[in-house]
Design a protein around this motif. Sequence first.
Motif, PDB file in Angstrom:
ATOM      1  N   HIS A  38     -52.917  38.616  -2.256  1.00 30.60           N
ATOM      2  CA  HIS A  38     -52.722  39.495  -1.106  1.00 30.60           C
ATOM      3  C   HIS A  38     -53.828  40.541  -1.069  1.00 30.60           C
ATOM      4  O   HIS A  38     -54.154  41.129  -2.097  1.00 30.60           O
ATOM      5  N   ARG A  39     -54.346  40.794   0.114  1.00 28.87           N
ATOM      6  CA  ARG A  39     -55.364  41.833   0.297  1.00 28.87           C
ATOM      7  C   ARG A  39     -54.682  43.198   0.433  1.00 28.87           C
ATOM      8  O   ARG A  39     -53.473  43.306   0.608  1.00 28.87           O
ATOM      9  N   ARG A  40     -55.474  44.232   0.366  1.00 28.99           N
ATOM     10  CA  ARG A  40     -54.998  45.619   0.377  1.00 28.99           C
ATOM     11  C   ARG A  40     -54.028  45.896   1.523  1.00 28.99           C
ATOM     12  O   ARG A  40     -52.936  46.435   1.313  1.00 28.99           O
ATOM     13  N   ASP A  41     -54.413  45.555   2.752  1.00 26.97           N
ATOM     14  CA  ASP A  41     -53.562  45.874   3.908  1.00 26.97           C
ATOM     15  C   ASP A  41     -52.211  45.173   3.837  1.00 26.97           C
ATOM     16  O   ASP A  41     -51.182  45.748   4.207  1.00 26.97           O
ATOM     17  N   ALA A  42     -52.185  43.941   3.340  1.00 26.33           N
ATOM     18  CA  ALA A  42     -50.925  43.210   3.215  1.00 26.33           C
ATOM     19  C   ALA A  42     -50.020  43.847   2.159  1.00 26.33           C
ATOM     20  O   ALA A  42     -48.799  43.902   2.333  1.00 26.33           O
ATOM     21  N   VAL A  43     -50.615  44.329   1.075  1.00 25.82           N
ATOM     22  CA  VAL A  43     -49.834  44.998   0.023  1.00 25.82           C
ATOM     23  C   VAL A  43     -49.205  46.267   0.587  1.00 25.82           C
ATOM     24  O   VAL A  43     -48.006  46.517   0.410  1.00 25.82           O
ATOM     25  N   LEU A  44     -49.992  47.057   1.294  1.00 25.32           N
ATOM     26  CA  LEU A  44     -49.471  48.296   1.872  1.00 25.32           C
ATOM     27  C   LEU A  44     -48.402  48.006   2.920  1.00 25.32           C
ATOM     28  O   LEU A  44     -47.374  48.692   2.979  1.00 25.32           O
ATOM     29  N   GLU A  45     -48.603  46.980   3.735  1.00 23.37           N
ATOM     30  CA  GLU A  45     -47.612  46.597   4.744  1.00 23.37           C
ATOM     31  C   GLU A  45     -46.294  46.209   4.075  1.00 23.37           C
ATOM     32  O   GLU A  45     -45.217  46.604   4.524  1.00 23.37           O
ATOM     33  N   ALA A  46     -46.358  45.445   2.995  1.00 25.10           N
ATOM     34  CA  ALA A  46     -45.143  45.047   2.273  1.00 25.10           C
ATOM     35  C   ALA A  46     -44.432  46.268   1.698  1.00 25.10           C
ATOM     36  O   ALA A  46     -43.190  46.342   1.723  1.00 25.10           O
ATOM     37  N   MET A  47     -45.198  47.224   1.185  1.00 28.04           N
ATOM     38  CA  MET A  47     -44.591  48.445   0.653  1.00 28.04           C
ATOM     39  C   MET A  47     -43.901  49.241   1.762  1.00 28.04           C
ATOM     40  O   MET A  47     -42.800  49.755   1.577  1.00 28.04           O
ATOM     41  N   ARG A  48     -44.540  49.320   2.918  1.00 28.10           N
ATOM     42  CA  ARG A  48     -43.947  50.067   4.037  1.00 28.10           C
ATOM     43  C   ARG A  48     -42.687  49.392   4.570  1.00 28.10           C
ATOM     44  O   ARG A  48     -41.845  50.039   5.179  1.00 28.10           O
ATOM     45  N   ALA A  49     -42.547  48.087   4.348  1.00 26.57           N
ATOM     46  CA  ALA A  49     -41.398  47.333   4.854  1.00 26.57           C
ATOM     47  C   ALA A  49     -40.163  47.445   3.954  1.00 26.57           C
ATOM     48  O   ALA A  49     -39.097  46.958   4.317  1.00 26.57           O
ATOM     49  N   ILE A  50     -40.298  48.087   2.803  1.00 25.02           N
ATOM     50  CA  ILE A  50     -39.143  48.252   1.912  1.00 25.02           C
ATOM     51  C   ILE A  50     -38.129  49.155   2.609  1.00 25.02           C
ATOM     52  O   ILE A  50     -38.471  50.249   3.074  1.00 25.02           O
ATOM     53  N   PRO A  51     -36.882  48.687   2.723  1.00 20.61           N
ATOM     54  CA  PRO A  51     -35.879  49.438   3.480  1.00 20.61           C
ATOM     55  C   PRO A  51     -35.615  50.837   2.916  1.00 20.61           C
ATOM     56  O   PRO A  51     -35.661  51.039   1.699  1.00 20.61           O
ATOM     57  N   ALA A  52     -35.310  51.754   3.834  1.00 16.17           N
ATOM     58  CA  ALA A  52     -34.904  53.102   3.427  1.00 16.17           C
ATOM     59  C   ALA A  52     -33.658  52.979   2.559  1.00 16.17           C
ATOM     60  O   ALA A  52     -32.843  52.076   2.743  1.00 16.17           O
ATOM     61  N   GLY A  53     -33.507  53.846   1.599  1.00 15.02           N
ATOM     62  CA  GLY A  53     -32.367  53.809   0.701  1.00 15.02           C
ATOM     63  C   GLY A  53     -32.598  52.954  -0.532  1.00 15.02           C
ATOM     64  O   GLY A  53     -31.720  52.822  -1.370  1.00 15.02           O
ATOM     65  N   THR A  54     -33.793  52.374  -0.638  1.00 12.93           N
ATOM     66  CA  THR A  54     -34.140  51.573  -1.804  1.00 12.93           C
ATOM     67  C   THR A  54     -34.807  52.492  -2.820  1.00 12.93           C
ATOM     68  O   THR A  54     -35.801  53.140  -2.504  1.00 12.93           O
TER      69      THR A  54
END
Length: 121
Positions: A38-54
């Motif tokens: 995974h490239r940088r932008d995909a890693v950051l996108e996946a991190m941002r997609a982690i649901p609130a409350g996690t």
Amino acid sequence: MAAVLRRWMDGLAGNDTATLAGLMDPSLVHVDPQGAAHRRDAVLEAMRAIPAGTAMTVTVEDVSLRRFGDTAVAVGLTRLSVDHPGGRAVRRYRFTDVFVRRPAGWRIVSTHTSAVAEAAP
């Protein structure tokens, strides 16, 4: 260098994408436990997609940090505990992180994570 590695791990545990983005080189490649790159932008996108409350806790142990001029390699073991609305997941991973010193400071250019099987009782 140890302080940079700690900021990286704290950023992961806190899902702090601003800190992580600041430490990631634009050329970053992350290889996940399934072998996908995974490239940088995909890693950051996946991190941002982690649901609130996690909530995540990252415990790092057995770390070896070696410097080779403007390059540093960290190898260690992490225990990742994730509390989410559906319950708790705990996993162990062996990691290799590669950092390069840039004019703006140390940046991570490569990460590789392998799942560690739990020992049978």
